[in-house]
Design a protein around this motif. Sequence first.
Motif, mmCIF file in Angstrom:
data_model
loop_
_atom_site.group_PDB
_atom_site.id
_atom_site.type_symbol
_atom_site.label_atom_id
_atom_site.label_comp_id
_atom_site.label_asym_id
_atom_site.label_seq_id
_atom_site.Cartn_x
_atom_site.Cartn_y
_atom_site.Cartn_z
ATOM 1 N N ASP A 33 8.394 104.602 49.958
ATOM 2 C CA ASP A 33 9.231 104.439 48.769
ATOM 3 C C ASP A 33 10.692 104.658 49.147
ATOM 4 O O ASP A 33 10.999 105.183 50.224
ATOM 5 C CB ASP A 33 8.811 105.409 47.669
ATOM 6 N N PRO A 56 8.349 100.476 45.215
ATOM 7 C CA PRO A 56 8.176 101.228 43.964
ATOM 8 C C PRO A 56 9.518 101.784 43.487
ATOM 9 O O PRO A 56 10.425 101.984 44.296
ATOM 10 C CB PRO A 56 7.222 102.353 44.370
ATOM 11 N N PRO A 57 9.675 102.044 42.166
ATOM 12 C CA PRO A 57 8.603 101.973 41.162
ATOM 13 C C PRO A 57 8.441 100.608 40.492
ATOM 14 O O PRO A 57 7.389 100.311 39.955
ATOM 15 C CB PRO A 57 9.043 103.022 40.138
ATOM 16 N N THR A 58 9.475 99.757 40.483
ATOM 17 C CA THR A 58 9.385 98.512 39.719
ATOM 18 C C THR A 58 9.045 97.297 40.575
ATOM 19 O O THR A 58 8.763 96.236 40.050
ATOM 20 C CB THR A 58 10.701 98.225 38.981
#
Length: 216
Positions: A33, A56-58
Amino acid sequence: MRIVIAEDDLLLREGLALLLRAESLDVVATAADPDGFLDAIDAHEPDVAIVDVRMPPTHTDEGIVAAVEARRRQPGLAVLVLSAYVEQAFATDLLAHGSARLGYLLKERVGRVEEFMGALRRVAGGGTAVDPEVVAQLLARSRPDSRLERLSPRERDVLALMAEGLGNAAIAERLFVTDGAVHKHIRSIFAKLDLAPTDGTDRRVAAVLHYLENGR
């Protein structure tokens, strides 16, 4: 060469690390991440970062944002961005912010080890590496442009290879011509694109940007 890998797909992340270590390169950290990636940049100060565009996160542009932040924290960091498919905005935006030590490759290129390693070393050495498929798709979608229309077919070939990040010697080898012929073609490209020599402009980068931007 000290490398940090940022990729949320476990198999690809570990596969990349194994590949690079098999090539005697030093993978100092991997991250799944953006936060872990930036922590690794601060802790290890690597020479190169390999970063997935979508994390991540989107899973939109977190990788690009993290790469920009990593270069802010460590000026001169070489970054090779990986993407599952051609995303024109990311490719042109990367070059628009300066082309040195930057690369944009499709993930499928990783499986072609010689090509992938060549791009990685080119970026680490201060150059640029843009995936040939990105260049091809931009060319296919290009809008009419009077200056680009001035170029001969051979000059367009040379400019396309410049957009991939190849130097004059590599272009000569790819096109089976001499270095002198490539130099002549590039001078002609600069003239036809109205790129006059100035102290503040890298004409090679300007020519490539014009080529890519007119493919949007």
